[in-house]
Write an enzyme that holds these catalytic residues in place. Structure first.
Site, short mmCIF file in Angstrom:
data_model
loop_
_atom_site.label_atom_id
_atom_site.label_comp_id
_atom_site.label_asym_id
_atom_site.label_seq_id
_atom_site.Cartn_x
_atom_site.Cartn_y
_atom_site.Cartn_z
N LYS A 52 -5.89 8.15 -9.40
CA LYS A 52 -6.16 9.57 -9.16
C LYS A 52 -6.34 10.32 -10.48
CE LYS A 52 -3.83 9.13 -4.77
NZ LYS A 52 -2.69 9.39 -3.89
N GLN A 96 3.10 11.71 -4.27
CA GLN A 96 2.71 10.34 -3.94
C GLN A 96 3.69 9.73 -2.94
OE1 GLN A 96 -0.16 8.66 -4.95
NE2 GLN A 96 0.52 7.16 -3.44
N ASP A 119 -3.62 17.13 -0.08
CA ASP A 119 -3.51 15.97 0.80
C ASP A 119 -3.62 16.37 2.28
OD1 ASP A 119 -3.41 13.51 -0.47
OD2 ASP A 119 -1.24 13.54 -0.82
C1 BQF Z 1 -10.13 -0.27 -3.29
C2 BQF Z 1 -2.21 4.19 -0.06
C3 BQF Z 1 -0.82 3.02 1.53
C4 BQF Z 1 0.26 3.85 1.21
C5 BQF Z 1 0.12 4.84 0.28
C6 BQF Z 1 -9.30 1.88 -4.22
C7 BQF Z 1 -7.18 2.80 -3.54
C8 BQF Z 1 -6.97 1.67 -2.75
C9 BQF Z 1 -7.93 0.68 -2.66
C10 BQF Z 1 -6.18 3.88 -3.63
C11 BQF Z 1 -3.47 4.41 -0.78
C12 BQF Z 1 -4.66 3.55 -0.51
C13 BQF Z 1 -3.51 5.37 -1.77
C14 BQF Z 1 -9.09 0.78 -3.40
C15 BQF Z 1 -4.73 5.61 -2.61
C16 BQF Z 1 -5.92 4.11 -1.16
O1 BQF Z 1 -10.91 -0.48 -4.24
O2 BQF Z 1 -10.25 -0.87 -2.22
C17 BQF Z 1 -8.36 2.89 -4.28
O3 BQF Z 1 -5.84 4.24 -4.73
N1 BQF Z 1 -5.66 4.52 -2.51
C18 BQF Z 1 -2.36 6.17 -2.00
O4 BQF Z 1 -2.37 7.06 -2.84
O5 BQF Z 1 -1.24 5.97 -1.30
C19 BQF Z 1 -1.11 5.01 -0.37
C20 BQF Z 1 -2.04 3.20 0.90
#
Ligand code: BQF
Length: 291
Positions: A52, A96, A119
């Site tokens: 992010k 987060q 969010d």
């Molecule tokens: C990719 C998330 C579960 C719990 C909390 C790129 C992300 C993921 C995959 C990413 C996620 C999942 C995020 C890919 C943010 C998605 O290339 O496939 C980026 O950073 N995500 C989060 O902030 O909290 C989570 C999943």
């Protein structure tokens, strides 16, 4: 089969945002500024929050990462949120997830000023979302809508089956796709762990959103020919042959399901990157709302 390329699409969106930021700053509007609170040092959470921060740089935003110890009290965390609520430099911020077990997630999300809640998790914004009023849409469902829109996947009148009822993905996805909107007007079925005869339901789906968090759960025998599949899963699976020591697995058995699919998202590089891009879009909107 057409691959819904979230990596390329998200890069394009970030470029579009960077151009808009340049235009806004040229007329004297301040650079959008996103803050993120990270509690503890869970590996995946650290990866997400770093992604992010990097995306902010790419989109021409300022960013602030607030790192707090795992053992922080709920009260101290609420105080950090109050500081960001009051800080006029910050246009939007996120906490987060997941949070440590001793902290009440609902209490924390409710402490975020809804105007800075990029969010879209505050009950006020969830309510606005459900009523199709202007608000910050949760980034993952927002990203899926945007991907369907940009690839011109027809959703109107289609049967969408959502697997999973989480507050972050399954529930808002079901609400949004049933609404009168682009990438909406669908007939939606929401399914979950207590659903009976799931396979009979998924076999009737024109579009499946798999968001249950079980790696490679959706297999070819569960889908009809010509289905479109959105894979929200991202489970880390130990894999010594990879440099990081793990690989990412989606909720879809890609190899078999892709053979029957019209459109399908890959993992990685599908929904994940779109989530990050839409957080940037929400932050830009938050900054514009204040100017
Ligand atoms: C990719 C998330 C579960 C719990 C909390 C790129 C992300 C993921 C995959 C990413 C996620 C999942 C995020 C890919 C943010 C998605 O290339 O496939 C980026 O950073 N995500 C989060 O902030 O909290 C989570 C999943």
């Amino acid at each position: 089969m057409v691959l819904l390329d979230g990596k390329a699409t998200s890069a394009q969106i970030k470029d579009e945002i960077a151009i808009e930021v340049q235009k806004l700053t040229a007329i004297g509007i301040k650079t959008p500024h996103l803050a993120a609170i990270l509690v503890g040092s869970d590996g995946a959470s650290l990866t997400y929050v770093n992604a992010k921060v990097k995306a902010c740089a790419k989109a021409g935003f300022e960013s602030t990462l607030v790192k707090l110890p795992e053992e922080i009290s709920e009260n101290d965390l609420l105080n950090e949120i109050k500081k960001l609520n009051k800080n006029p430099e910050i246009d939007g911020f996120i906490v987060q997830l997941p949070l440590p077990k001793h902290i009440d997630e609902q209490k924390v999300l409710m402490a975020v000023n809804p105007d800075k809640d990029v969010d879209g998790f505050h009950p006020t914004n969830v309510g606005k979302m459900a009523l199709n009023l202007p608000t910050f849409l949760p980034a993952t469902p927002f990203g899926i809508l945007e991907l369907l829109k940009r690839y011109e996947v027809e959703t109107s009148g289609k049967h969408v089956v959502v697997i999973g009822r989480s507050h972050i993905v399954g529930s808002p996805m079901s609400i949004l796709m049933a609404q009168k909107r682009t990438a909406g007007n669908a007939t939606v079925t929401i399914t979950h762990s207590r659903t009976k005869n799931l396979k009979e339901i998924t076999r009737q789906a024109d579009i499946i959103v798999a968001a249950l968090g079980i790696p490679e759960f959706l297999t070819a025998d569960m889908v009809k020919d010509g289905v479109s599949v959105i894979d929200v899963g991202i489970t880390r699976i130990a894999d010594e042959s990879k440099k990081r020591g793990y690989r990412l697995a989606g909720d879809v058995h890609f190899e078999s399901v892709s053979k029957k699919s019209s459109f399908i998202t890959p993992v990685p590089g599908g929904v994940g990157p779109m989530t990050i891009a839409m957080l940037m879009k929400n932050t830009l909107q938050a900054a514009k709302n204040r100017s």
